[in-house]
Design an enzyme around this catalytic site. Structure first.
Site, PDB file in Angstrom:
ATOM      1  N   TRP A   3       1.917   1.728  -3.363  1.00 35.33           N
ATOM      2  CA  TRP A   3       0.862   2.646  -4.284  1.00 35.33           C
ATOM      3  C   TRP A   3       0.789   3.959  -4.110  1.00 35.33           C
ATOM      4  O   TRP A   3       0.782   4.968  -4.998  1.00 35.33           O
ATOM      5  CB  TRP A   3      -0.494   2.010  -3.744  1.00 35.33           C
ATOM      6  CG  TRP A   3      -1.128   0.940  -4.762  1.00 35.33           C
ATOM      7  CD1 TRP A   3      -1.125  -0.385  -3.868  1.00 35.33           C
ATOM      8  CD2 TRP A   3      -1.614   0.901  -5.885  1.00 35.33           C
ATOM      9  NE1 TRP A   3      -1.727  -1.497  -5.075  1.00 35.33           N
ATOM     10  CE2 TRP A   3      -1.969  -0.662  -6.115  1.00 35.33           C
ATOM     11  CE3 TRP A   3      -1.804   1.669  -6.820  1.00 35.33           C
ATOM     12  CZ2 TRP A   3      -2.344  -0.969  -7.170  1.00 35.33           C
ATOM     13  CZ3 TRP A   3      -2.396   1.124  -7.987  1.00 35.33           C
ATOM     14  CH2 TRP A   3      -2.610  -0.054  -8.473  1.00 35.33           C
TER      15      TRP A   3
ATOM     16  N   GLU B  85       0.912  -1.318  -0.184  1.00 33.17           N
ATOM     17  CA  GLU B  85       0.079  -0.146  -0.100  1.00 33.17           C
ATOM     18  C   GLU B  85       1.037   1.317  -0.145  1.00 33.17           C
ATOM     19  O   GLU B  85       0.500   2.317  -0.753  1.00 33.17           O
ATOM     20  CB  GLU B  85      -0.954  -0.067   1.126  1.00 33.17           C
ATOM     21  CG  GLU B  85      -1.768  -0.969   1.039  1.00 33.17           C
ATOM     22  CD  GLU B  85      -2.686  -1.288  -0.051  1.00 33.17           C
ATOM     23  OE1 GLU B  85      -3.027  -0.395  -0.838  1.00 33.17           O
ATOM     24  OE2 GLU B  85      -2.558  -2.517  -0.560  1.00 33.17           O
TER      25      GLU B  85
ATOM     26  N   TRP C 299     -15.848  11.765 -12.939  1.00 35.59           N
ATOM     27  CA  TRP C 299     -14.945  11.387 -11.676  1.00 35.59           C
ATOM     28  C   TRP C 299     -14.236  12.813 -11.121  1.00 35.59           C
ATOM     29  O   TRP C 299     -14.169  12.768  -9.875  1.00 35.59           O
ATOM     30  CB  TRP C 299     -13.795  10.449 -12.014  1.00 35.59           C
ATOM     31  CG  TRP C 299     -12.997  11.032 -13.046  1.00 35.59           C
ATOM     32  CD1 TRP C 299     -13.119  10.390 -14.525  1.00 35.59           C
ATOM     33  CD2 TRP C 299     -11.718  11.465 -12.941  1.00 35.59           C
ATOM     34  NE1 TRP C 299     -11.940  11.229 -15.357  1.00 35.59           N
ATOM     35  CE2 TRP C 299     -11.163  11.753 -14.189  1.00 35.59           C
ATOM     36  CE3 TRP C 299     -11.197  12.125 -12.130  1.00 35.59           C
ATOM     37  CZ2 TRP C 299      -9.909  12.457 -14.641  1.00 35.59           C
ATOM     38  CZ3 TRP C 299      -9.616  12.926 -12.109  1.00 35.59           C
ATOM     39  CH2 TRP C 299      -9.202  13.033 -13.643  1.00 35.59           C
TER      40      TRP C 299
ATOM     41  N   TRP D 202      -9.178   8.259  -8.255  1.00 40.49           N
ATOM     42  CA  TRP D 202     -10.369   8.647  -8.785  1.00 40.49           C
ATOM     43  C   TRP D 202     -10.081   8.115 -10.171  1.00 40.49           C
ATOM     44  O   TRP D 202     -11.228   7.439 -10.962  1.00 40.49           O
ATOM     45  CB  TRP D 202     -11.023   9.875  -8.842  1.00 40.49           C
ATOM     46  CG  TRP D 202     -11.575  10.248  -7.496  1.00 40.49           C
ATOM     47  CD1 TRP D 202     -10.960  10.687  -6.530  1.00 40.49           C
ATOM     48  CD2 TRP D 202     -12.919   9.985  -7.368  1.00 40.49           C
ATOM     49  NE1 TRP D 202     -12.022  11.102  -5.556  1.00 40.49           N
ATOM     50  CE2 TRP D 202     -13.222  10.407  -5.891  1.00 40.49           C
ATOM     51  CE3 TRP D 202     -13.843   9.266  -8.406  1.00 40.49           C
ATOM     52  CZ2 TRP D 202     -14.701  10.254  -5.476  1.00 40.49           C
ATOM     53  CZ3 TRP D 202     -15.155   9.258  -7.750  1.00 40.49           C
ATOM     54  CH2 TRP D 202     -15.539   9.570  -6.246  1.00 40.49           C
TER      55      TRP D 202
ATOM     56  N   TRP E 238     -20.335  11.972 -19.726  1.00 37.54           N
ATOM     57  CA  TRP E 238     -20.848  12.093 -18.442  1.00 37.54           C
ATOM     58  C   TRP E 238     -22.019  12.810 -18.251  1.00 37.54           C
ATOM     59  O   TRP E 238     -22.497  13.569 -18.869  1.00 37.54           O
ATOM     60  CB  TRP E 238     -20.039  12.857 -17.396  1.00 37.54           C
ATOM     61  CG  TRP E 238     -18.423  12.024 -17.743  1.00 37.54           C
ATOM     62  CD1 TRP E 238     -17.383  12.863 -18.262  1.00 37.54           C
ATOM     63  CD2 TRP E 238     -18.064  11.053 -16.944  1.00 37.54           C
ATOM     64  NE1 TRP E 238     -16.312  11.788 -18.001  1.00 37.54           N
ATOM     65  CE2 TRP E 238     -16.792  10.808 -17.066  1.00 37.54           C
ATOM     66  CE3 TRP E 238     -18.671  10.074 -16.143  1.00 37.54           C
ATOM     67  CZ2 TRP E 238     -15.925   9.658 -16.740  1.00 37.54           C
ATOM     68  CZ3 TRP E 238     -18.077   8.776 -15.860  1.00 37.54           C
ATOM     69  CH2 TRP E 238     -16.517   8.608 -15.960  1.00 37.54           C
TER      70      TRP E 238
ATOM     71  N   ASN F 270     -10.556   2.909   2.910  1.00 37.07           N
ATOM     72  CA  ASN F 270     -10.254   2.684   1.424  1.00 37.07           C
ATOM     73  C   ASN F 270     -11.263   1.882   0.561  1.00 37.07           C
ATOM     74  O   ASN F 270     -11.660   2.041  -0.597  1.00 37.07           O
ATOM     75  CB  ASN F 270      -9.071   2.049   1.327  1.00 37.07           C
ATOM     76  CG  ASN F 270      -8.360   1.691  -0.286  1.00 37.07           C
ATOM     77  OD1 ASN F 270      -8.445   2.793  -0.879  1.00 37.07           O
ATOM     78  ND2 ASN F 270      -8.422   0.600  -0.465  1.00 37.07           N
TER      79      ASN F 270
HETATM   80  C1  LIG Z   1     -11.207   7.337  -5.057  1.00 31.14           C
HETATM   81  C2  LIG Z   1     -10.149   7.275  -4.093  1.00 31.14           C
HETATM   82  C3  LIG Z   1      -9.426   8.546  -3.590  1.00 31.14           C
HETATM   83  C4  LIG Z   1      -8.477   8.502  -2.916  1.00 31.14           C
HETATM   84  N1  LIG Z   1      -8.006   9.641  -2.252  1.00 31.14           N
HETATM   85  C5  LIG Z   1      -6.721   9.722  -1.362  1.00 31.14           C
HETATM   86  C6  LIG Z   1      -6.389  10.952  -1.055  1.00 31.14           C
HETATM   87  O1  LIG Z   1      -6.637  12.100  -1.329  1.00 31.14           O
HETATM   88  N2  LIG Z   1      -5.190  10.770  -0.112  1.00 31.14           N
HETATM   89  C7  LIG Z   1      -4.627   9.293   0.372  1.00 31.14           C
HETATM   90  O2  LIG Z   1      -3.603   9.311   0.988  1.00 31.14           O
HETATM   91  N3  LIG Z   1      -5.121   8.404  -0.307  1.00 31.14           N
HETATM   92  C8  LIG Z   1      -6.083   8.566  -0.866  1.00 31.14           C
HETATM   93  N4  LIG Z   1      -6.775   7.112  -1.733  1.00 31.14           N
HETATM   94  C9  LIG Z   1      -5.901   6.034  -1.245  1.00 31.14           C
HETATM   95  C10 LIG Z   1      -6.559   5.157   0.220  1.00 31.14           C
HETATM   96  O3  LIG Z   1      -7.695   5.168   0.245  1.00 31.14           O
HETATM   97  C11 LIG Z   1      -5.975   5.791   1.571  1.00 31.14           C
HETATM   98  O4  LIG Z   1      -4.579   6.239   1.191  1.00 31.14           O
HETATM   99  C12 LIG Z   1      -6.192   4.874   2.543  1.00 31.14           C
HETATM  100  O5  LIG Z   1      -7.585   4.626   2.917  1.00 31.14           O
HETATM  101  C13 LIG Z   1      -5.683   5.918   4.001  1.00 31.14           C
HETATM  102  O6  LIG Z   1      -6.021   4.801   4.932  1.00 31.14           O
HETATM  103  P1  LIG Z   1      -4.893   4.314   5.785  1.00 31.14           P
HETATM  104  O7  LIG Z   1      -3.823   5.315   6.270  1.00 31.14           O
HETATM  105  O8  LIG Z   1      -5.538   3.832   7.054  1.00 31.14           O
HETATM  106  O9  LIG Z   1      -4.301   3.410   4.881  1.00 31.14           O
HETATM  107  P2  LIG Z   1      -3.255   2.082   5.206  1.00 31.14           P
HETATM  108  O10 LIG Z   1      -4.018   1.044   4.605  1.00 31.14           O
HETATM  109  O11 LIG Z   1      -3.014   1.959   6.419  1.00 31.14           O
HETATM  110  O12 LIG Z   1      -2.211   2.235   4.068  1.00 31.14           O
HETATM  111  C14 LIG Z   1      -1.077   3.001   4.593  1.00 31.14           C
HETATM  112  C15 LIG Z   1      -0.674   4.144   3.793  1.00 31.14           C
HETATM  113  O13 LIG Z   1      -0.416   3.766   2.411  1.00 31.14           O
HETATM  114  C16 LIG Z   1      -0.864   4.676   1.438  1.00 31.14           C
HETATM  115  N5  LIG Z   1      -2.113   4.041   0.549  1.00 31.14           N
HETATM  116  C17 LIG Z   1      -2.828   2.877   0.980  1.00 31.14           C
HETATM  117  N6  LIG Z   1      -3.696   2.943  -0.043  1.00 31.14           N
HETATM  118  C18 LIG Z   1      -3.243   3.670  -0.967  1.00 31.14           C
HETATM  119  C19 LIG Z   1      -3.919   3.739  -2.180  1.00 31.14           C
HETATM  120  N7  LIG Z   1      -4.846   3.145  -2.934  1.00 31.14           N
HETATM  121  N8  LIG Z   1      -3.169   4.713  -3.203  1.00 31.14           N
HETATM  122  C20 LIG Z   1      -2.498   5.487  -2.836  1.00 31.14           C
HETATM  123  N9  LIG Z   1      -1.927   5.195  -1.471  1.00 31.14           N
HETATM  124  C21 LIG Z   1      -2.373   4.540  -0.624  1.00 31.14           C
HETATM  125  C22 LIG Z   1      -1.585   5.790   2.325  1.00 31.14           C
HETATM  126  O14 LIG Z   1      -0.467   6.777   2.475  1.00 31.14           O
HETATM  127  C23 LIG Z   1      -1.726   5.059   3.602  1.00 31.14           C
HETATM  128  O15 LIG Z   1      -1.587   5.941   4.644  1.00 31.14           O
HETATM  129  C24 LIG Z   1      -7.822   7.341  -2.474  1.00 31.14           C
HETATM  130  C25 LIG Z   1      -8.484   6.103  -2.766  1.00 31.14           C
HETATM  131  C26 LIG Z   1      -9.481   6.093  -3.561  1.00 31.14           C
HETATM  132  C27 LIG Z   1     -10.189   4.771  -4.174  1.00 31.14           C
END
Ligand SMILES: Cc1cc2nc3c(=O)[nH]c(=O)nc-3n(C[C@H](O)[C@H](O)[C@H](O)COP(=O)(O)OP(=O)(O)OC[C@H]3O[C@@H](n4cnc5c(N)ncnc54)[C@H](O)[C@@H]3O)c2cc1C
Length: 487
Positions: free
Chosen positions: A289, A286, A370, A393, A317, A352
C-alpha cells in the site's frame, strides 16, 4: 595525488545501511562528505509539519554521529537546494554528487534543476532508488498506463519479481578520510526544529527513538512480538501487533526492502520462531500500500490538494470550524475518535484502524473537506508522508483512486466495540472515561445516571455529548454523497 571528493545529498534516506546513494559515493578511493539541506525556499516544496520537524532534529543528530564514526562529515545547510547543493559541491571540489530519488512533483523539479546545474559545472550527478520496492514508472498496465486500483497494481509489481534483497554489508568506511578544506555547517539548534514555549514534545520523546538504531530496534521488536498474529491483530488499537515503523520509513531510517526481507525470513524461522505465511503476506501487503500510494503521488503530484476523482470538486463540504476544532482536540463525544485524536496529539501517531474511523467521522458525519484532515495529520503525525497521507485521506473521502465506496460510513460506536472491545484504548487516551464499564465505554450517553456517577463522568461537563448524532450524521452523509453519484 589527492583523492577525489564525493558529496552525498541525504534527504528522506537518513540511514547508513542499504543506502544506495551513500554506497555509491563511498565506492572507491574518494573522500565522502554528506549534506542535508533544509529547503524552505524552493517553489512548491511543502514545509514540514511540527511533529516531523521534531523527528528530523533527532534523526539528523543520530545520523551525524553515525556518519562521524565512519569518518564522514554531515554538512547542514539551509536554503534553496538548487543553489546550495551545487555551491557546496564546487566549494568541496567534488567530482560527483549522489542522492536517493523522491517522487513528489516539486521535489522532482528541484532534483532535475540541481542535476542540470551540477552537469553544467562538470560535476557528475547520479540518483538512486533508496525509498521504494518498485519505482512508479516500472509498474504499468497492459496499455502502458498507471494503476488506479491496488490489487492489480500489487499483483503486477510482484509479477516482475520480488523486491531485491538488501546488500549484506554496511557502507564501507571511506579510506581517504575527511576533506582537507574546512567546511562550514549550520548548527542544528539554529534551525529551531524543536518546539519551545510551549514544548509539546514530551509525549513524542516518551514514545519514539528517532534514527537508524531506533528503526532497527523497532523492527526487531516487531519481528519478535508483532508479526506472529499480525493478520488478525493489526486492526486492534488496544494491542501491539503493528510495527510502528512508519516514521522510520518516512524518514528513510530503514529501507523498505530491509523490512520486507526481515519479515520474509521469519517464514523459515530465520532469526526466531517461524511465523505463519498469512501474517507475513498481510504485512507485505501493507508495505505494498505504501508502494501504491507513491505510485499515485508520482502520477498525480497534486494528490494532497486535488480530488483524484474530479466529480468531487463540486461536493458541498461544510466548513464548520467549531466541529473541526472539536475533532482536532479529541472532544467529539465519540470515545474511539477522541482516543485516536488524543493519541495523535500526545504521541504523533495514530493506529491505522483509528485513522480510518476518525477520518470517516470528519468527512462523512461532519461533512468537512478531507483536505482539512490531511493538513492536521500533516502537522501532527511523526510519520507524515506526502504519498500515504494524501492517499489515505482520499481513500476515506471516496474521492481517491480505489477509494472506499461512498456509502461506507464507519459507525464509531460499533467500530469501537469491535476493535477495542474492553475499552482499553479509550481508557488509555480518554482517562476521564476509564472507570466506565466496557458495555458503555464506547457510548457513554447510553449509560444510566448511576453508572455515569459511579465512574465519575458528567456528560456535557467532564466529557462532551456527541458532536453529531450518529444516525442523523450518517443519513446526511449518505444523502450528500448519493447526490454526487447521481450528478
Ligand atoms: C487518513 C489516513 C492517513 C494516513 N497518513 C499516513 C501518513 O501520513 N504516513 C504513513 O506512513 N501512513 C499513513 N497512513 C497509513 C497507515 O495508517 C500507517 O502507515 C500505519 O498506521 C503506520 O503504522 P505501522 O507502521 O504500525 O503500520 P504497519 O501495519 O506495521 O504497516 C507497515 C508499514 O506499511 C505501510 N502502510 C501500512 N498501512 C498503509 C496504508 N494504508 N497506506 C500506505 N502505507 C501503509 C507503512 O509504511 C507502515 O509503516 C494513513 C492512513 C489513513 C487512513
Amino acid at each position: 595525488m589527492t583523492a577525489a571528493t564525493h558529496l552525498v545529498w541525504l534527504r528522506n534516506d537518513l540511514r547508513i545501511a542499504d543506502n544506495p546513494a551513500l554506497a555509491a559515493a563511498a565506492d572507491g578511493e574518494a573522500r565522502v562528505v554528506a549534506c542535508f539541506v533544509l529547503d524552505e525556499h524552493s517553489p512548491g516544496l511543502r514545509p514540514l509539519g511540527g511533529a516531523s520537524r521534531w523527528w528530523l532534529h533527532h534523526s539528523l543528530t543520530r545520523l551525524a554521529e553515525a556518519l562521524d564514526r565512519r569518518g564522514i562529515a554531515l554538512v547542514l545547510r539551509r536554503g534553496a537546494a538548487t543553489d546550495v547543493v551545487p555551491a557546496l559541491a564546487r566549494a568541496l571540489g567534488a567530482t560527483r554528487v549522489d542522492w536517493s530519488r523522491r517522487y513528489g512533483g516539486a521535489e522532482i523539479a528541484v532534483d532535475k534543476a540541481v542535476k542540470a546545474r551540477l552537469r553544467q559545472d562538470g560535476i557528475e550527478a547520479a540518483s538512486h532508488n533508496g525509498a521504494l520496492l518498485y519505482e512508479p514508472w516500472t509498474v504499468k498496465t497492459k496499455t502502458g498506463e498507471f494503476f488506479k486500483v491496488f490489487t492489480p497494481f500489487a499483483r503486477s509489481a510482484r509479477a516482475g519479481g520480488e523486491p531485491a534483497a538488501p546488500p549484506p554489508a554496511l557502507v564501507p568506511r571511506p579510506i581517504a578520510g575527511r576533506p582537507t578544506v574546512a567546511i562550514e555547517t549550520d548548527s542544528l539548534d539554529d534551525w529551531r526544529l524543536l518546539p519551545r514555549a510551549p514544548d509539546w514534545a514530551g509525549g513524542l520523546r516518551a514514545t519514539w527513538q528517532p534514527g537508524e538504531d531506533g528503526a532497527i530496534a523497532r523492527l526487531a521488536a516487531f519481528l519478535d512480538a508483532g508479526l506472529r498474529g499480525y493478520a488478525d491483530g493489526r486492526d486492534r488499537p488496544d494491542q501491539g501487533f503493528t510495527s510502528r515503523l512508519s516514521p522510520h520509513l518516512a524518514f528513510g531510517e530503514i529501507s523498505p526492502r530491509t523490512v520486507w526481507h526481515a519479515a520474509a525470513a521469519r517464514l523459515d524461522g530465520l532469526g526466531g520462531e517461524p511465523v505463519p505465511a498469512r501474517d507475513v503476506e498481510k504485512f507485505h501487503s501493507e508495505l505494498m500500500w505504501r508502494e501504491f500510494s507513491h505510485h499515485l503521488l508520482y502520477h498525480r503530484p497534486d494528490l494532497a490538494t486535488v480530488n483524484f476523482q474530479p466529480r468531487f470538486d463540486h461536493f458541498p463540504w461544510n466548513g464548520d470550524p467549531a466541529a473541526l476544532a472539536r475533532w482536532q482536540a479529541g472532544q467529539t463525544g465519540y470515545p474511539i475518535v477522541d482516543a485516536g485524536m488524543r493519541q495523535l496529539w500526545q504521541t504523533g501517531y495514530m493506529h491505522n484502524r483509528v485513522r480510518m474511523i476518525v477520518g470517516s467521522l470528519l468527512v462523512k458525519h461532519l461533512l468537512i473537506d478531507w483536505r482539512a484532515g490531511e493538513r492536521w495529520f500533516w502537522d501532527t503525525l511523526v510519520d507524515a508522508d506526502a504519498a500515504n497521507n494524501a492517499a489515505g485521506w482520499q481513500w476515506i473521502a471516496g474521492s481517491g483512486a480505489d477509494a472506499a465506496p461512498y456509502f461506507r460510513v464507519f459507525n464509531p460506536i460499533l467500530q469501537g466495540e469491535k476493535f477495542d472491545p474492553d475499552g482499553a484504548y479509550v481508557a488509555r487516551y480518554v482517562p476521564e472515561l476509564a472507570r466506565l464499564p466496557a458495555s458503555v465505554i464506547q457510548k457513554p450517553w447510553t449509560a444510566s445516571p448511576q453508572t455515569l456517577h459511579a465512574a465519575g463522568v458528567r456528560l456535557g461537563e467532564s466529557y462532551p455529548r456527541p458532536v453529531v448524532d450518529h444516525d442523523k450524521g450518517r443519513a446526511r452523509a449518505l444523502a450528500a454523497f448519493a447526490a454526487l453519484q447521481d450528478a
